[in-house]
Design an enzyme around this catalytic site. Structure first.
Site, PDB file in Angstrom:
ATOM      1  N   GLY A 267      79.513  61.862  75.581  1.00  0.00           N
ATOM      2  CA  GLY A 267      80.085  62.770  74.598  1.00  0.00           C
ATOM      3  C   GLY A 267      79.003  63.413  73.746  1.00  0.00           C
ATOM      4  N   SER A 268      79.312  63.621  72.472  1.00  0.00           N
ATOM      5  CA  SER A 268      78.430  64.411  71.607  1.00  0.00           C
ATOM      6  C   SER A 268      77.087  63.771  71.313  1.00  0.00           C
ATOM      7  CB  SER A 268      79.149  64.725  70.296  1.00  0.00           C
ATOM      8  OG  SER A 268      80.236  65.600  70.515  1.00  0.00           O
ATOM      9  N   THR A 269      76.922  62.471  71.562  1.00  0.00           N
ATOM     10  CA  THR A 269      75.586  61.886  71.380  1.00  0.00           C
ATOM     11  C   THR A 269      74.585  62.533  72.332  1.00  0.00           C
ATOM     12  OG1 THR A 269      76.173  60.088  72.898  1.00  0.00           O
ATOM     13  CG2 THR A 269      76.387  59.642  70.536  1.00  0.00           C
ATOM     14  N   PHE A 270      75.083  63.146  73.418  1.00  0.00           N
ATOM     15  CA  PHE A 270      74.195  63.773  74.403  1.00  0.00           C
ATOM     16  C   PHE A 270      73.673  65.131  73.927  1.00  0.00           C
ATOM     17  CE2 PHE A 270      73.334  66.017  78.463  1.00  0.00           C
ATOM     18  CZ  PHE A 270      72.527  65.079  79.086  1.00  0.00           C
TER      19      PHE A 270
END
Length: 667
Positions: A267-270
């Protein structure tokens, strides 16, 4: 004389035949002598695994006259039934093990029976004095002290040493020959393995993730801690855990080190990976603006934000702070599969990192050579449709933290012999340098802004200047995304001289606000603060600014009660709009310098919102435009001053309730 000679000759022949018979009947029968298995220690030489003497019972069936009676007397003390014992005692083997690892009381009870052919002996058994601490890393050893999982398995040859032998000359009936030849080769003890794991940080991580899993009703949780400059893994905490002394009581699945062996969509950690690639290619900078609408049509599909909001015209820095999916999807498509894939792989995804642990997987990354994948690559930009291991994600952000170098992660710091003498040590190894140090610096600054001004504020640790990224990833099931999510936070601190990088992952939390910034960030904050204090990293004093203005605090992701308390404490007034449970936007923005007692407008939204039509505010004053948009359930971002001259989205567009409408005012 002749007769005498003949008798001597006869005796010589007889003696020669006798010796020949003995030569064929007698053999050097070796008995293997167990080697002492080496210890497993933490980086400060605290023992995590050791071999201890334990009582075991074995039988010599040929020496047992009453098999059934022996089985009947032994059964109450062993985990074997009378029929099972009878079968073993009549198996035809010269000796058979009946049980290992007996308690002192059980061994003494069996010994007191004085049963013919039943022997009690001491055999080495693996013991884990710290119980479940670092169990997923240490692993387990079997009944014969052989490594089965974890470090015990990966370093089995190093730990187990070399068995010895005691060979004695025996006759054809396997009886020792008095005065016969003997040969003794002593066993060599195994080496001790010293881990990079710090049991203090490991304990802190295990305690915090257990609390988080229980309070969020999550299926599972993980905390991974690394030294970003070397690749040393300082903590690897997973809950639920297990005690390796009783490993048979839990499933193999529960013993698996999911930091290495399992993949998930980040998800957004990427997004820091997408940011690093786009910045390194020169496609964006902090101030480049992007249009983030209700939805972006691309590749035959749609991209939208998790909560369905539209941010309007935002800078790249704001897109990172607000975790805007559309901006990062656009950057992914703009880079193109070939270029983006090169950076993804360079930062360690889609390949094994070579960690010294069994079962490492490569993860799943799209192939750049296949056509017709524009939508999939757009999704990859914000961490959907790509699968990574927790170790890969933490290693990648560590590369950002240390100036652009991807380090090989490792668990074993050094190997020592049984006398404590150093045999070998693991030196930090650079696997690749996929981004420049300048790019790494810009990404670090952006990640710092996420914590200081964006939705990562719950990870902030006063005086340590945290940088990081939140993530709330939907879990694909059967080809579609369901309601379950993975909530996570990854980051490092201090941002200008990183000492630790930490990843927190909570799998399938079952609470109302199941967001990474709400659930995982506070766990990160606690582990980071306690660990840095333990390591002696000094806090920095906040610089005092000589001004009559005050700084607007960041209350993004706060509940209504928390936001109200924080603003009141800092001397601000506040208003609240929306039906959600968490602050999704605030005006003025976090970090803005404003006069004391300014009113901060808080907006609350959650989930997929109903669409509303954007009204026209062109020609209206700032006050009237704000009132009209607010009545329609929309927010206003002000640019300039005077009378409303332009607006985005345009009047008549349908957007989710709670979306931001940017209005440009001119005199």
């Amino acid at each position: 004389m002749a007769a005498l000679v003949g008798r001597l000759a006869y005796l010589q022949i007889y003696r020669g035949e006798e010796l020949a018979v003995r030569a064929t009947a007698q053999r050097m029968r070796p008995q293997t002598i167990d080697a002492q298995r080496g210890n497993i220690l933490d980086r400060n030489y605290k023992t995590l695994a050791i071999s201890v003497g334990a009582d075991a019972v074995y039988a010599i069936p040929d020496s047992i006259r009453d098999v059934e009676g022996t089985a009947r007397q032994l059964a109450p003390y062993l985990s074997l039934s009378e029929p099972e014992l009878t079968a073993l005692l009549t198996s035809g083997k010269s000796s058979v093990w009946l049980a290992r690892g007996l308690t002192v009381e059980t061994a003494e009870a069996i010994r007191s029976l004085a049963l013919p052919g039943i022997k009690i002996v001491q055999r080495p058994q693996r013991y884990y004095p710290q119980g479940s601490l670092a169990a997923h890393v240490v692993g387990i050893a079997g009944a014969d002290n052989q490594g089965l999982e974890g470090i015990e398995y990966f370093y089995d040859e190093t730990l187990r040493g070399t068995p010895g032998q005691h060979a004695t000359e025996r006759d054809a009936a396997q009886r020792s020959i008095p005065g016969g030849e003997t040969e003794f080769i002593p066993p060599q003890a195994g080496y001790d393995v010293v881990l990079t794991i710090d049991t203090v940080i490991q304990y802190l991580a295990e305690t915090r993730i257990q609390e988080a899993v229980i309070s969020s009703n999550s299926e599972r949780g993980l905390v991974l801690v690394m030294n970003p400059k070397t690749g040393e893994i300082l903590a690897n905490a997973i809950y639920p855990t297990f005690d390796p002394n009783y490993y048979q009581e839990v499933s193999v699945d529960r013993r698996r080190n999911i930091a290495i062996t399992d993949q998930y969509e980040p998800g957004s950690t990427f997004k820091f990976v997408t940011a690093a690639a786009a910045l390194d290619l020169g496609l964006t900078d902090n101030n480049r603006t992007f249009e983030s609408g209700h939805v972006w049509e691309v590749g035959g599909g749609r991209v939208r934000n998790l909560d369905g909001r539209a941010f309007g015209s935002i800078t790249f820095r704001e897109a990172m702070e607000r975790s805007d999916n559309i901006t990062f999807a656009k950057l992914s498509v703009e880079m193109g599969p070939e270029a983006f894939h090169r950076y993804i792989q360079g930062l360690g995804f889609g390949r094994r990192l070579g960690v010294d642990f069994p079962g490492e997987i490569a993860g799943t990354v799209l192939s750049p050579s296949r056509s017709g994948q524009t939508l999939q690559w757009a999704n990859t930009g914000f961490g959907q449709g790509i699968a990574v291991t927790p170790l890969q994600l933490l290693s990648a952000i560590s590369a950002v933290a240390n100036g652009g170098s991807l380090m090989r992660p490792y668990y074993v710091k050094e190997i020592r012999d049984a006398h404590g003498k150093l045999v070998s040590t693991t030196a930090p190894e650079v696997l690749a340098t996929p981004i420049s140090s300048a790019t790494a610096g810009v990404v670090s600054d952006l990640l710092r802004s996420v914590v200081a001004n964006g939705n990562g504020n719950r990870a902030e640790v006063q005086g340590y200047y945290v940088a990081g990224k939140t993530g709330t990833a939907q879990i694909p099931e059967g080809g579609v995304y369901g309601d379950d999510v993975v909530a996570s936070f990854v980051g490092f601190a201090p941002v200008d001289d990183p000492a630790l990088a930490i990843l927190v992952v909570l799998y399938k939390p079952k609470v109302e606000s199941a967001f990474g910034g709400v659930l995982a960030a506070p766990v990160f904050q606690e582990v980071m603060e306690e660990s840095l204090e333990y390591l002696g990293v000094k806090r920095r004093q906040e610089a005092r600014q000589r001004s009559s203005l005050v700084t607007v605090p960041n209350v993004m992701n706060y509940t209504r009660t928390e936001a109200q308390a924080r603003l009141t404490r800092d001397g601000f007034f506040w208003t609240m709009e929306g039906e959600g449970t968490l602050v999704t936007d605030q005006t003025p923005a976090p970090g803005a310098r404003v006069p004391a007692q300014t009113t901060v407008h808080l907006y609350f939204a959650q989930g997929e919102l109903e669409d509303v039509e954007v009204p026209s505010v062109v020609g209206l004053s700032m006050l009237d435009a704000s009132a009209k948009l607010s009545a329609a359930g929309l927010q206003m971002r002000v640019v300039g001053s005077g009378v409303a001259a332009e607006q985005l989205p345009q009047a008549g567009a349908r957007v989710p309730k709670g979306s931001v409408v940017e209005v440009r005012f001119k005199l």
